[in-house]
Design a protein around this motif. Structure first.
Motif, PDB file in Angstrom:
ATOM      1  N   GLY A   1      65.552 -17.104 -44.306  1.00  0.00           N
ATOM      2  CA  GLY A   1      64.193 -17.637 -44.269  1.00  0.00           C
ATOM      3  C   GLY A   1      63.856 -18.270 -42.936  1.00  0.00           C
ATOM      4  N   ASP A   2      64.846 -18.906 -42.327  1.00  0.00           N
ATOM      5  CA  ASP A   2      64.654 -19.520 -41.012  1.00  0.00           C
ATOM      6  C   ASP A   2      64.334 -18.450 -39.972  1.00  0.00           C
ATOM      7  OD1 ASP A   2      64.602 -21.305 -38.926  1.00  0.00           O
ATOM      8  OD2 ASP A   2      66.746 -21.717 -38.926  1.00  0.00           O
ATOM      9  N   ILE A   3      65.091 -17.367 -39.984  1.00  0.00           N
ATOM     10  CA  ILE A   3      64.872 -16.274 -39.031  1.00  0.00           C
ATOM     11  C   ILE A   3      63.489 -15.650 -39.236  1.00  0.00           C
ATOM     12  CG2 ILE A   3      65.617 -13.942 -38.388  1.00  0.00           C
ATOM     13  CD1 ILE A   3      68.501 -14.898 -39.169  1.00  0.00           C
ATOM     14  N   LEU A   4      63.169 -15.327 -40.476  1.00  0.00           N
ATOM     15  CA  LEU A   4      61.914 -14.621 -40.761  1.00  0.00           C
ATOM     16  C   LEU A   4      60.689 -15.495 -40.533  1.00  0.00           C
ATOM     17  CD1 LEU A   4      63.068 -12.793 -44.009  1.00  0.00           C
ATOM     18  CD2 LEU A   4      62.696 -11.749 -41.757  1.00  0.00           C
ATOM     19  N   SER A   5      60.820 -16.780 -40.803  1.00  0.00           N
ATOM     20  CA  SER A   5      59.655 -17.650 -40.664  1.00  0.00           C
ATOM     21  C   SER A   5      59.358 -18.001 -39.212  1.00  0.00           C
ATOM     22  CB  SER A   5      59.827 -18.929 -41.495  1.00  0.00           C
ATOM     23  OG  SER A   5      60.989 -19.632 -41.115  1.00  0.00           O
ATOM     24  N   ASP A   6      60.255 -17.683 -38.295  1.00  0.00           N
ATOM     25  CA  ASP A   6      59.946 -17.741 -36.860  1.00  0.00           C
ATOM     26  C   ASP A   6      59.457 -16.386 -36.354  1.00  0.00           C
ATOM     27  OD1 ASP A   6      60.508 -20.388 -36.580  1.00  0.00           O
ATOM     28  OD2 ASP A   6      62.381 -20.134 -35.477  1.00  0.00           O
TER      29      ASP A   6
END
Length: 374
Positions: A248-253
């Protein structure tokens, strides 16, 4: 009638967080006057590297009851790696807030706004419009593990990933509820069960099981590597995307980057099931922040984009129940950003959007637009 008075903890933090916060507060003041509610701002200088360098800690001993006396937290950014290592500043502030207040949902909208050119060819405003729902308190970012035999050839480092049923289920169910409230009614799950053989198959099993409760929602899953490629190739096909803490951290950036600039992206750290209210020892307030971080490379130049901070404030008042005011704030943001395309605001938009403006000019433009909404 509901007492529409809200107490907001204002924590600017470091770097450009300090510079963009005033624009958000002015917009909130205008919104409160326009729509008939009252805001009390309580300002705190801790959760910053400046505070750490003076006191040797990121937070004072009584930080928790001070924040529990507030309805919500508006946070700028944290980090100054030149003076304080990131693992100290983050774990001593924002990550502490997330865990102590069980802010288990990280919610980030990804929308291509008017006037903001996407790095992806042929994308028009509104053609990218989805949200990412990230598990926010466990998963790959656990603090369980350690080092042994440091400084020797046998040096060993272990950090464990922790998935609990309650932690996984509540974020997946929240994502399904978000999908149910949107037109497309579609959920995409990020996984890597072809390579991570224990936790990711478990994640997939829980998605499949909970999906049975939502027969009206279309469900798809992709491994994280190809999902990142699809974000770039066809972002218009996504509606609600849910992932573990790391994914989620990767995708939300990546999502906001596909919409042109991370400078305008907001983020909410939510405890949707928090009980009680401000002043209660069990109260767990939610926190709202821009995605851009402290950006030490441009801090002090006065050119930081304040829209991410203003949009985070908009998410905050929507969370507090002031939907009319929140809609007006988002409309003001879109109106100001879209005016650049018409050739009227070249001296207002900040450099990250190709303009010649600065933090003050862009923030003031949104504030003035909001004040003109009837």
């Amino acid at each position: 009638m509901q007492n529409r008075k809200y107490t907001i903890a204002v924590v600017p933090g470091d770097g450009i967080g300090v510079e963009v916060m005033p624009s958000a507060l002015r917009c909130l003041e205008v919104a409160s006057h326009q729509f008939g509610f009252t805001l009390e701002f309580r300002h705190f200088d801790w959760a910053s590297c400046t505070y750490y360098n003076k006191h040797g800690s990121m937070l004072p001993k009584d930080w928790k009851p001070l924040l529990q006396a507030c309805d919500a937290i508006l946070f700028g950014a944290v980090g100054d790696p030149a003076t304080v290592p990131d693992h100290i500043s983050l774990w001593g502030s924002i990550l502490t807030f997330r865990r102590e207040f069980d802010q288990y949902i990280n919610l980030r909208p990804c929308r291509l706004m008017p006037g903001v050119p996407s790095p992806l060819a042929g994308r028009e405003p509104g053609s990218i419009d989805f949200i990412t729902v990230r598990e926010n308190t466990e998963g790959e970012y656990s603090s369980i593990g350690g080092k042994i035999f440091e400084g020797t050839e046998r040096e060993t480092v272990i950090q464990n990933t922790v998935f609990t049923r309650i932690g996984v289920d509540r974020v997946i169910r929240y994502a399904f509820e978000q999908a149910r409230g949107r037109k497309a009614k579609k959920l995409t799950s990020a996984t890597k069960s072809n390579g991570i053989s224990i936790t990711m198959p478990y994640w997939d099993e829980r998605v499949a099981e909970i999906a049975k409760e939502y027969p009206d929602i279309e469900v798809e899953k992709y491994h994280i590597d190809i999902l990142c490629a699809h974000f770039v190739q066809r972002p218009h096909t996504f509606d609600v995307v849910v992932g573990s803490n790391l994914f989620g951290d990767i995708l939300s950036d990546l999502g906001p980057a596909c919409t042109g600039t991370i400078g305008i992206a907001p983020s909410a750290n939510l405890n949707p099931t928090a009980k009680g209210g401000k002043g209660d020892k069990e109260w767990m307030p939610s926190l709202f922040e821009p995605v851009h971080g402290s950006a030490p490379d441009i801090a002090g130049k006065g050119t930081a984009n304040p829209v991410g901070m203003i949009w985070a404030a908009q998410m905050m008042i929507e969370h507090l129940g002031e939907k009319q005011a929140a809609d007006a704030m988002l409309h003001a943001i879109e109106k100001v950003l879209g005016a650049e395309k018409a050739g009227g605001l070249s001296n207002v938009l900040t450099p990250d959007m190709g303009g010649k403006g600065d933090t003050e000019s862009l923030g003031k433009a949104v504030e003035n637009e909001l004040a003109n909404i009837k």
